[in-house]
Design a protein around this motif. Structure first.
Motif, short mmCIF file in Angstrom:
data_model
loop_
_atom_site.label_atom_id
_atom_site.label_comp_id
_atom_site.label_asym_id
_atom_site.label_seq_id
_atom_site.Cartn_x
_atom_site.Cartn_y
_atom_site.Cartn_z
N HIS A 153 52.58 -14.70 71.21
CA HIS A 153 53.11 -14.10 72.33
C HIS A 153 53.47 -12.71 71.60
O HIS A 153 54.14 -11.65 72.42
N LYS A 189 64.52 -8.48 67.31
CA LYS A 189 63.76 -8.91 68.63
C LYS A 189 64.05 -7.92 69.52
O LYS A 189 65.21 -7.33 69.67
N SER A 231 59.33 -9.99 71.53
CA SER A 231 58.77 -10.42 70.38
C SER A 231 57.67 -9.40 69.99
O SER A 231 57.54 -9.04 68.74
N MET A 274 66.24 -15.26 66.03
CA MET A 274 66.01 -15.92 67.35
C MET A 274 64.75 -16.83 67.70
O MET A 274 63.51 -16.44 67.25
N GLY A 321 61.82 -19.26 64.63
CA GLY A 321 62.04 -20.46 65.67
C GLY A 321 60.70 -21.29 65.75
O GLY A 321 61.01 -22.48 65.36
N SER A 322 59.59 -20.66 65.43
CA SER A 322 58.35 -21.59 65.37
C SER A 322 58.21 -22.36 64.02
O SER A 322 57.60 -23.58 63.96
N GLU A 348 59.25 -30.75 70.22
CA GLU A 348 59.06 -31.62 71.40
C GLU A 348 58.98 -33.17 70.99
O GLU A 348 59.39 -33.91 71.61
#
Ligand code: TPP
Length: 638
Positions: A74, A282, A46, A177, A147-148, A371
């Motif tokens: 990250h 990535k 990343s 990704m 992704g986020s 989540e």
């Protein structure tokens, strides 16, 4: 030749460089990132993918006055290198060294601490509103991955920002990704945007060619245009974001510094919400990371020449990890139990579910980095008689607290939580340590909480859990079980019941999960000093078997509890509550060993356990002190 990087002490120094020099700097930054992560591991792929985005942002904006928030954080190694942390970069992720994530305490350039996904747009919106209330003038930028962007929090923020129309920029770093390829309808939409932009370019080319065909060229072009009209409107770039109140810009090549800088310069003129869609690769610039971006997402120390991970340190247990054991056993259980289904929030690799996904693709639900949704979705599945297992890291489950409470526990639904990375995780640090789950789960009615001390015990607990008609949480740490506990004989799992591993009548050490082998070793050490120590494998943090513990308190002079989690409200405090309730005839000393009431820093797991007294010396010391204090009380009494 001196590197350009060695002249960059702050982003101001960047501004003196030409774009050509920035390109060279990008190469040097990449080399530095690869070299450093090869020593202690880290989020390599990343960080490599975001180098040009970071250089371009610092080139165009005036940080730290302008505020940049990196989602998850990250990908910020390049940011650290050019914001005055070049010299200390080699300490990245070491105890006392630089954090692997942005950290407000570390630098004024880190305006918001991150580690968990999908927070950046909300946070930057708050900063933009505060700026406007104070009548200040600066720019605010959130950098978020595709992704986020799948997290509910990011959607909530888009919804809010599109309404309040604040001056802020969201840079969407789209590499298709998350840790694995991105999933979900949003990801499909983003792919369509990319295709649409190639279509628009293609359309221009077609127009050019057709119009040059003598006589019929223009007619052909008009026909082609009519046929494609409906498709073209469907492909209008960024309409989803435009409808939400953002100006959509892009997609552009996120490794092309000229384009990035030019576009960022243009969009700073606007004072509305902008979504700048940037395409990156990535792992860019390191062949192994480009070829295997998932493996190089978060990697341990590796050989730069071959890309192969180095063997783990000699003092850490090797063999299959808890995640591997869990994943393998899930496959075995699923073969006999068609109702067993697994849920992951974009963490199929980390939680060991890849084989399950291959064997039972229609029984593995990867919901994206979501989540909260994962937990309520599992509750829905359970309400229809399925046996859902939510495999999730302890720290990320924090986000789904109300879903665990309101949707699972309140309805007493049989959802199993396989809580991986429970306890200290090591170098990722405070955003990732899974030290709160025992405390945040223990107060919820109906849930049973277990922790295994070995691979066979994890398997037995999982088997037991999927047969229950209540919520069950099984927490286990990062890494592999110790070989000392893996060879122990095992009794069957019974609700609430611990296992007596060693008899003794001075002190009882009641240990949970990974702390059992520490307790056994401490008991051995204390035996040499003539102190007789019982060792209990608690197995359950909740419920606690009243009879067993009542009996135990009658037999020993003191109890030491030990857990890989915060002491406040955790397993030991539950045990103490029970002992106070049963009021043993004989007073018994009690000491809770767990983490103190503070966020634990980053560093290697064994080092941190030692530092906070959760090791053999810590247990032995606590036992001696308890016995000593008791002996003193008795000598005063007599
Ligand atoms: C709430 C939460 N869940 C899971 C994670 C674990 N995680 C870290 S990075 C990542 C993927 C992020 O993908 P993306 O935002 O596209 O960034 P990329 O790594 O592709 O640049 C995941 C799932 C996390 N940090 N936070």
């Amino acid at each position: 030749m001196q590197r350009l990087l060695d002249r960059i002490n702050s982003p101001k120094d960047l501004k003196a460089l030409s774009v050509e020099q920035l390109r060279q700097l990008a190469q040097e930054v990449r080399q530095e990132i690869i070299a450093t992560t090869s020593h202690h591991g880290g989020h390599l792929a990343s960080s490599l993918g975001a180098v040009e985005i970071i250089l371009a942002i610092h080139y165009v904006f005036n940080t730290p006055r302008d505020k940049i928030i990196f989602d998850v954080g990250h990908q910020t190694y390049a940011h650290k290198l050019i914001t005055g942390r070049r010299e200390s970069f080699k300490t990245l992720r070491n105890l006392g060294g630089l954090s692997g994530f942005p950290n407000r305490e570390e630098s004024e350039y880190d305006c918001f601490t991150t580690g968990h996904a999908s927070t950046s747009i909300s946070a930057i919106a708050g900063i933009a509103c505060a700026r406007d209330l104070a009548g200040e003038k600066f720019k605010t930028v959130a950098v978020i991955g595709d992704g986020s962007m799948t997290g509910g929090l990011a959607f909530e923020a888009l919804n809010h920002v599109g309404h309040i129309k604040k001056d802020l920029i969201v840079v969407l770093n789209d590499n298709e990704m998350a840790i694995s390829p991105s999933v979900g309808a949003l990801s499909l939409y983003l792919s369509r945007l990319i295709t649409a932009s190639s279509y628009n370019r293609f359309k221009g080319d077609v127009e050019y060619v057709l119009k040059r065909i003598p006589a019929i060229g223009s007619t052909l072009f008009e026909t082609a245009k009519r046929i494609q009209k409906s498709a073209a409107s469907l492909l209008k770039p960024g309409s989803l974001f435009e409808e939400l109140g953002f100006k959509y810009v892009g997609p552009v090549d996120g490794h092309d510094l000229d384009v990035l800088i030019e576009t960022l310069r243009k969009i700073t003129a606007f004072q509305i919400p902008i979504l700048f869609h940037v395409l990156t690769k990535k792992g860019k610039g390191y062949e192994y990371a480009e070829a295997q971006p998932s493996s190089f997402h978060g990697i341990r120390a590796f050989d730069i020449e071959t890309g192969e991970p180095l063997p783990p340190p000699a003092d850490s247990p090797n063999g299959p990890s808890y995640s591997d054991i869990f994943g393998k056993h899930m496959v075995q259980l699923a073969e006999h139990n068609p109702k067993l289904v697994a849920i992951t929030a974009a963490m199929a690799e980390g939680t060991g579910l890849i084989e399950f996904a291959k064997k039972f693709p229609d029984r593995l639900f990867d919901v994206g980095i979501a989540e909260q949704h994962a937990v309520t979705f599992a509750a829905g599945l359970a309400s229809q008689g399925l046996h859902p297992v939510v495999a999730v890291y302890s720290t990320f489950l924090q986000r789904a607290y109300d879903q665990i409470c309101h949707d699972v526990c309140l309805q007493n639904l049989p959802v199993v939580f396989a809580i991986d990375r429970a306890g200290i995780v090591g170098r990722d640090g405070p955003t990732h340590h899974g030290v709160f789950d025992l405390s945040y789960l223990r107060g919820l009615p109906n849930v049973a909480i277990l922790s295994p001390t070995s691979g066979p015990e994890l398997r037995a607990m999982l088997e037991w859990a999927v047969k229950q008609s209540r919520p069950v949480a099984i927490r286990y740490p990062r890494g592999s079980p110790s070989s000392a506990t893996s060879n122990l004989q095992m009794t069957p799992i019974t609700l609430g019941l611990p296992e007596m591993l060693r008899e003794g009548d001075d002190i009882a050490v009641v240990a949970l999960g990974s702390m059992v082998d520490v307790a056994l070793e401490a008991a051995e050490e204390l035996a040499h000093e003539g102190i007789s120590v019982a060792v209990v494998n608690a197995r359950f943090a909740k419920p606690l078997d009243e009879r067993f513990y009542c009996h135990l308190t009658e037999r020993v002079k003191g109890i030491v509890s030990i857990e890989d989690g915060v002491a406040a409200g955790g397993f030991g405090s539950g045990l103490l509550e029970l002992i106070l309730k049963i009021k043993p005839e004989k007073g018994v000393g009690f000491k809770i060993l767990g983490f103190p009431d503070k966020f634990i820093e980053h560093g290697p797991r064994p080092v941190l356990l030692r530092k906070y007294g959760l090791d053999v010396a810590g247990v032995a010391d606590a036992a001696r002190k308890l016995l000593g204090a008791r002996a003193e009380t008795h000598s005063h009494e007599t």
